[in-house]
Write a protein that holds these residues in place. Structure first.
Motif, mmCIF file in Angstrom:
data_model
loop_
_atom_site.group_PDB
_atom_site.id
_atom_site.type_symbol
_atom_site.label_atom_id
_atom_site.label_comp_id
_atom_site.label_asym_id
_atom_site.label_seq_id
_atom_site.Cartn_x
_atom_site.Cartn_y
_atom_site.Cartn_z
ATOM 1 N N SER A 112 0.701 -1.132 -0.138
ATOM 2 C CA SER A 112 0.068 -0.211 -0.015
ATOM 3 C C SER A 112 0.902 1.225 -0.041
ATOM 4 N N GLU A 140 -4.868 10.214 10.106
ATOM 5 C CA GLU A 140 -6.016 10.940 9.185
ATOM 6 C C GLU A 140 -5.654 11.640 7.898
ATOM 7 N N GLN A 142 -2.700 10.488 6.547
ATOM 8 C CA GLN A 142 -1.954 9.272 5.918
ATOM 9 C C GLN A 142 -3.166 8.849 5.058
ATOM 10 N N TRP A 143 -4.351 8.618 5.607
ATOM 11 C CA TRP A 143 -5.322 8.109 4.997
ATOM 12 C C TRP A 143 -5.864 8.792 3.690
ATOM 13 N N GLU A 144 -6.058 10.107 3.890
ATOM 14 C CA GLU A 144 -6.330 11.324 2.988
ATOM 15 C C GLU A 144 -5.050 10.971 1.739
ATOM 16 N N THR A 147 -6.030 7.319 0.126
ATOM 17 C CA THR A 147 -7.202 7.478 -0.763
ATOM 18 C C THR A 147 -7.045 8.406 -2.125
ATOM 19 N N LEU A 173 0.797 1.502 5.325
ATOM 20 C CA LEU A 173 -0.376 1.838 6.032
ATOM 21 C C LEU A 173 -1.404 0.591 5.780
ATOM 22 N N GLY A 179 -7.854 -2.704 7.432
ATOM 23 C CA GLY A 179 -7.468 -1.656 6.496
ATOM 24 C C GLY A 179 -7.472 -2.024 5.397
ATOM 25 N N ARG A 182 -10.689 -1.270 4.263
ATOM 26 C CA ARG A 182 -10.807 0.078 3.966
ATOM 27 C C ARG A 182 -10.459 0.854 2.792
ATOM 28 N N LEU A 183 -9.509 0.316 2.600
ATOM 29 C CA LEU A 183 -8.770 0.793 0.976
ATOM 30 C C LEU A 183 -9.557 0.361 0.073
#
Length: 322
Positions: A112, A140, A142-144, A147, A173, A179, A182-183
């Motif tokens: 990832s 948060e 990192q996920w932005e 995504t 990640l 996780g 989620r991705l």
């Protein structure tokens, strides 16, 4: 179900010699590296990309050994805060996707990636707890980043009819099944797992439960066969987040092991059976990273164990239920 091998342990010999070695031992699929950490010693991405003649020659070589490619591997960090490193990783991934499509393979195995903890940081940051609060804020962020990047890459993969099989790996990640889903949910169904149980064992994750969890969503695109042994004497003292060097085997809480040397043959039969329950019937690609054995012996023992565990035939009708 095919027994396959991720080929870096055989980089000391040519690709054709590696194919011959594996075919002689009952292996029917290979997962060669085409970039990133696995390198491309056996399958140079730039040599084959957009070259129909080279691709036909490769297909003939594979056919000569009754072998297929299960996936092309390029494990790297496309979310790295260093722009040059991220750009290199992104190029490798996109070219791997294109080559995968041209070879009609279907799957790229990858990581990832892991961003920094904020826009001004220079080092990737693996967040393992939501406290102190700045860690939750970093996660948060990192996920932005993930995504945005993976939505674009997943669309690119979909255009080429290629699946992205992400290995759930600590210091990335996505390192566990929740996780991964989620991705997948914020991108598309091209994003799924390269299900490698070795990284789940030492985190305390039940591997067959994880297979059911991901498999019920159709999220397992590829499977690695690699084992792990936890050494309780060390783990009781320092836990499993162990930074001891991998070659200091005596003092580590856990080690990657050849299939059958962390969990017995009965367990691997259960893994195979659970994969079949959720509809996965493709490849178990052996990844050798056992420092207690040579590459050759580790591969041979893993192959031997899996030969007795895999199912070769399509399930028959349940005649006894009629």
């Amino acid at each position: 179900m095919d027994i396959g091998v991720h080929t870096p342990p055989l980089y000391d010999r040519s690709f054709e010699d590696a194919l011959e070695f594996l075919a002689d031992r009952g292996v029917s699929a290979v997962e060669p590296g085409v970039g990133g950490y696995p390198g491309d010693d056996h399958l140079e991405r730039n040599r084959y990309l957009d070259d129909e003649s080279a691709q036909e020659s490769l297909k003939e070589t594979l056919a000569d050994h009754d072998m297929r490619i299960s996936a092309l591997a390029t494990h790297n960090n496309p979310l790295h805060p260093d722009e040059d490193e991220a750009e290199t990783a992104d190029t490798e991934l996109r070219e791997a996707i294109r080559l995968t499509a041209q070879l009609e393979v279907g799957t790229v195995t990858c990581f990832s990636g892991l961003p920094a903890g904020g826009p001004d940081d220079e080092v990737p940051n693996w967040i393992t707890a939501p406290w102190p609060p700045e860690h939750a804020e970093a996660l948060e962020y990192q996920w932005e980043r993930a995504t945005e990047y993976w939505s674009n890459l997943a669309a690119f993969a979909d255009e080429h009819d290629v699946d992205l099989a992400i290995e759930m790996h600590p210091n990335m990640l996505v390192y566990e099944p929740a996780g991964l889903l989620r991705l997948r949910e914020v991108t598309n169904d091209r994003v799924g797992a390269n299900f490698d149980p070795s990284h789940l064992y030492w985190q305390g994750i039940d591997v067959t439960d994880a297979i059911r969890f991901l498999g019920s969503d159709g999220a397992i695109h590829h499977v690695h066969a690699k084992d792990t042994q936890i050494y309780d004497e060390q783990a009781r003292i320092k836990g499993v987040l162990d930074t001891t060097a991998y070659d200091d085997e005596l003092h580590r809480s856990w080690l990657f092991r050849s299939v059958g040397y962390g969990h017995g043959e009965d367990h691997w039969k259960d893994v195979v059976s659970t994969l079949r329950m959720v509809g996965y019937d493709d490849v178990l690609s052996i990844e050798h990273e056992d420092s207690l054995t040579s590459s050759i012996e580790g591969l041979e023992k893993a192959i031997d164990c899996l030969q007795r565990a895999v199912f070769r035939e399509t399930p028959g009708e349940a005649y006894w239920t009629e």
